[in-house]
Design a protein around this motif. Structure first.
Motif, short mmCIF file in Angstrom:
data_model
loop_
_atom_site.label_atom_id
_atom_site.label_comp_id
_atom_site.label_asym_id
_atom_site.label_seq_id
_atom_site.Cartn_x
_atom_site.Cartn_y
_atom_site.Cartn_z
N ARG A 1 0.82 -1.21 0.00
CA ARG A 1 0.00 0.00 0.00
C ARG A 1 0.86 1.27 0.00
N LEU A 2 2.07 1.16 0.55
CA LEU A 2 2.96 2.33 0.55
C LEU A 2 3.19 2.82 -0.87
N PHE A 3 3.42 1.87 -1.78
CA PHE A 3 3.72 2.23 -3.17
C PHE A 3 2.47 2.72 -3.90
N GLU A 4 1.36 2.04 -3.62
CA GLU A 4 0.10 2.49 -4.23
C GLU A 4 -0.20 3.93 -3.84
N ALA A 5 -0.10 4.19 -2.54
CA ALA A 5 -0.42 5.54 -2.04
C ALA A 5 0.55 6.57 -2.61
N GLN A 6 1.82 6.21 -2.70
CA GLN A 6 2.83 7.13 -3.25
C GLN A 6 2.52 7.44 -4.72
N ASN A 7 2.23 6.41 -5.49
CA ASN A 7 1.95 6.61 -6.91
C ASN A 7 0.67 7.41 -7.13
N GLU A 8 -0.34 7.08 -6.34
CA GLU A 8 -1.62 7.79 -6.48
C GLU A 8 -1.44 9.28 -6.17
N ALA A 9 -0.58 9.56 -5.21
CA ALA A 9 -0.36 10.97 -4.82
C ALA A 9 0.36 11.76 -5.91
N TRP A 10 1.20 11.10 -6.71
CA TRP A 10 2.04 11.83 -7.67
C TRP A 10 1.75 11.51 -9.13
N TRP A 11 0.77 10.64 -9.37
CA TRP A 11 0.51 10.22 -10.74
C TRP A 11 0.18 11.38 -11.64
N PRO A 12 0.64 11.50 -12.91
CA PRO A 12 1.42 10.51 -13.66
C PRO A 12 2.93 10.76 -13.65
N LEU A 13 3.42 11.51 -12.64
CA LEU A 13 4.85 11.82 -12.63
C LEU A 13 5.77 10.60 -12.66
N PRO A 14 5.38 9.47 -12.04
CA PRO A 14 6.27 8.31 -12.12
C PRO A 14 6.62 7.91 -13.56
N ILE A 15 5.66 8.02 -14.45
CA ILE A 15 5.93 7.66 -15.85
C ILE A 15 6.86 8.70 -16.49
N ILE A 16 6.60 9.95 -16.19
CA ILE A 16 7.43 11.01 -16.77
C ILE A 16 8.87 10.88 -16.27
N MET A 17 9.01 10.57 -14.98
CA MET A 17 10.38 10.42 -14.42
C MET A 17 11.09 9.20 -15.00
N THR A 18 10.31 8.17 -15.31
CA THR A 18 10.93 6.99 -15.93
C THR A 18 11.49 7.36 -17.30
N ILE A 19 10.73 8.16 -18.04
CA ILE A 19 11.20 8.60 -19.37
C ILE A 19 12.47 9.44 -19.21
N ILE A 20 12.46 10.32 -18.22
CA ILE A 20 13.66 11.14 -17.97
C ILE A 20 14.83 10.23 -17.57
N GLY A 21 14.52 9.22 -16.75
CA GLY A 21 15.56 8.26 -16.33
C GLY A 21 16.15 7.53 -17.52
N LEU A 22 15.30 7.15 -18.46
CA LEU A 22 15.78 6.47 -19.67
C LEU A 22 16.66 7.41 -20.49
N ALA A 23 16.29 8.69 -20.49
CA ALA A 23 17.10 9.68 -21.21
C ALA A 23 18.49 9.79 -20.55
N ILE A 24 18.49 9.76 -19.23
CA ILE A 24 19.78 9.82 -18.50
C ILE A 24 20.62 8.59 -18.86
N LEU A 25 19.94 7.44 -18.89
CA LEU A 25 20.65 6.19 -19.24
C LEU A 25 21.29 6.33 -20.63
N ALA A 26 20.51 6.89 -21.57
CA ALA A 26 21.03 7.05 -22.94
C ALA A 26 22.24 7.98 -22.96
N VAL A 27 22.14 9.04 -22.17
CA VAL A 27 23.23 10.02 -22.11
C VAL A 27 24.54 9.37 -21.64
N TRP A 28 24.42 8.42 -20.72
CA TRP A 28 25.62 7.77 -20.20
C TRP A 28 26.09 6.62 -21.08
#
Lengths: 303, 225
Positions: free
Chosen positions: B22-49
């Protein structure tokens, strides 16, 4: 009188005969109760534990679920709720539930759990604030941690009128020798330890000593933190369960605990409101005698 | 001493698996859809490296350190302190450890020299770890809960964030000592998480143990070709 009826009758007689703390009428209204010898307080013999189940943090969904468990518990006639500062956010969860339900008639059983004797009172004050109760009904030294410091402090609080009852706890069969020595030397109202049809170490010393000293024995881990009931899930109940009016393994286990000659008070924890009511219901109806208790233990051991 | 031998791992866990999820559910619900956006940014960081170094890429890499520091602080504050700490005292310790890691990273990021001719093996190990944190974690969570909000996401949950961070450290190709110092907090945290999952009987614990082993292996590989 049939064999079974005689056995059930004998069980009732035996229970009454060991009741300097279970006076006549202890099973009034069909529910087994426990009367504390020192204060005369009479309590339903099944309480509600909060270890793991009520540690839900600040999640409003889970807090409401816990409040629903408490509501079912109270509606079924329960009163004793047990917690500890060691149980994460459980104390706050209970406080939330009490406030939401508007209940002030809870028998609040909490603990002191700090290695520093000087911090005991401060911790009690914090716990009281989390529960939202003016005073605790019972405070126990958790797992005998710094009991030499905390026990005198608790007795002093009792003398001051800031506390109704004093006790000590252990679990998992740990430190029974030390535990027994403290029981022998101090005028405790309650003692808490593990007991169930599988963990029976308490039968040899602690339970007889509790009966002899007039202490109510709060029983933790009646279902081994759910392991026992999970193991029995789906298994058919033995035939005699119906005669005891036990509809589930959980009720059969609780009846095993409740029918011990000592004044046992199991505190099963649950997250399901129906289970809270079902646990309380186990304190009503016929109780097994010694022979049937052995049959319950054997039936469980064979699964 | 005899008493301690009677304790099992599960005796130290104060909460149930349901509450943990429930910790993760509540966290995601509070910030949705930022988790997806941050994943895309994370993938961009991965590409940069992953791609070849250039002036622009080096600037992007410097910026990615800043983003990672912000991510660690964000997870520490919004998840560890606000959600996890109320049910686990270890999460309170984790909160301070994450903040310490952010400070350490800020210092290292400011003083690190760019590494040329990075080892391909290290890049592969680092990239794999980052991919586990960024993609495998949400995929596993989704396959279980059938809801995107039931998954653990990079930058919003500590485990995928720390796994991805370990990957980034390896790809950055820092010297072994510097790398070892930076890896202490993520590895200790992941051990704690893996043990927690072991108590729940969750096979993802093995993924975490594997990630830790991979990170240690990566650290032992030479930084440069």
């Amino acid at each position: 009188m049939t064999r079974l009826n005689r056995r059930l009758f004998l069980a009732g007689t035996a229970a009454a005969s060991v009741m300097p703390i279970l006076p006549a009428g202890a099973q009034t209204a069909g529910m087994v109760t426990r009367t504390v010898s020192g204060s005369g307080a009479t309590l339903p013999a099944v309480g509600l534990g909060s270890w793991i189940t009520f540690n839900v943090g600040n999640d409003p969904v889970l807090l409401d679920e816990c409040a629903a468990v408490m509501e079912a518990f109270f509606q079924a006639g329960g009163r004793v709720i047990d917690s500890s500062p060691m149980y994460g956010s459980s104390q706050g969860t209970i406080g939330y539930g009490l406030e939401k339900l508007g209940r002030s008639d809870v028998f609040s059983a909490d603990k002191v759990w700090t290695p520093l004797g000087a911090e005991g009172r401060e911790q009690v004050a914090e716990s009281r604030s989390l529960w939202g109760v003016p005073n605790f009904s019972l405070l126990q030294v958790h797992n005998l941690v710094s009991w030499e410091d905390h026990l005198p402090m608790l007795f002093q609080m009792k003398e001051e009128g800031a506390l109704s009852h004093v006790g000590i706890t252990t679990s998992h069969g740990r430190r029974h020798e030390d535990f027994a020595r403290i029981m022998e030397r101090h005028p405790l109202d309650f003692v808490q330890f593990t007991y169930n049809p599988v963990d029976r170490e308490a039968e040899s010393r602690l339970l007889p000593l509790a009966a002899e000293r007039g202490m109510v024995a709060v029983i933790n881990r009646p279902f081994q933190q759910g392991q026992l009931t999970r193991r029995l899930e789906g298994e058919p109940l033995p035939g005699f369960a119906a005669e005891l009016e036990a509809e589930t393994w959980a009720q059969l286990i609780l009846k095993f605990i409740l029918s011990h000659p000592a004044a046992t008070l199991p505190i099963p924890a649950t997250t399901i409101p129906e289970h809270a009511a079902e646990n309380i219901a186990a304190a009503s109806g016929p109780m097994p005698d010694d022979a049937m208790r052995e049959e319950i233990a054997a039936a469980i051991a064979n699964i | 001493m005899e008493t301690w031998t009677t304790y099992r791992l599960q005796d130290f866990l104060l909460f149930s698996e349901r509450v943990y999820r429930r910790l993760f559910e509540a966290q995601n619900e509070a910030w949705w859809p930022l988790p997806i956006i941050m994943t895309i940014i994370g993938l961009a960081i991965l590409a940069v490296w992953l791609i070849r170094s250039s002036k622009t890429i080096d600037t992007a890499r410097q910026m990615s350190w800043g983003l990672m520091i912000a991510t660690i602080v964000f997870v520490a504050v919004t998840f560890l302190r606000s959600r996890y700490a109320p049910i686990s005292p270890i999460a309170s310790v984790g909160y301070w450890a994450f903040l310490g890691e952010a400070v350490l990273l800020a210092f290292v990021g400011a003083t690190a020299e760019p590494v040329n001719h990075r080892s391909r093996a290290r890049l592969m190990v680092g990239g794999s770890l980052a991919a586990i944190g960024l993609l495998a974690y949400p995929a596993i969570g989704y396959s279980r809960s059938r809801a995107l909000t039931g998954a653990e996401w990079f930058a919003f949950a500590p485990d995928p964030t720390m796994v991805a961070l370990l990957g980034l450290f390896l790809m950055a190709g820092a010297c072994r000592l510097r790398l070892a110092i930076l890896m202490i907090v993520p590895i200790v945290w992941l051990i704690f998480s893996a043990l927690t999952l072991r108590v729940f009987g969750d096979p993802v614990s093995w993924l975490l143990f594997g990630a830790i082993a991979l990170a240690v292996l990566g650290c032992l590989l030479p930084a440069q070709r």
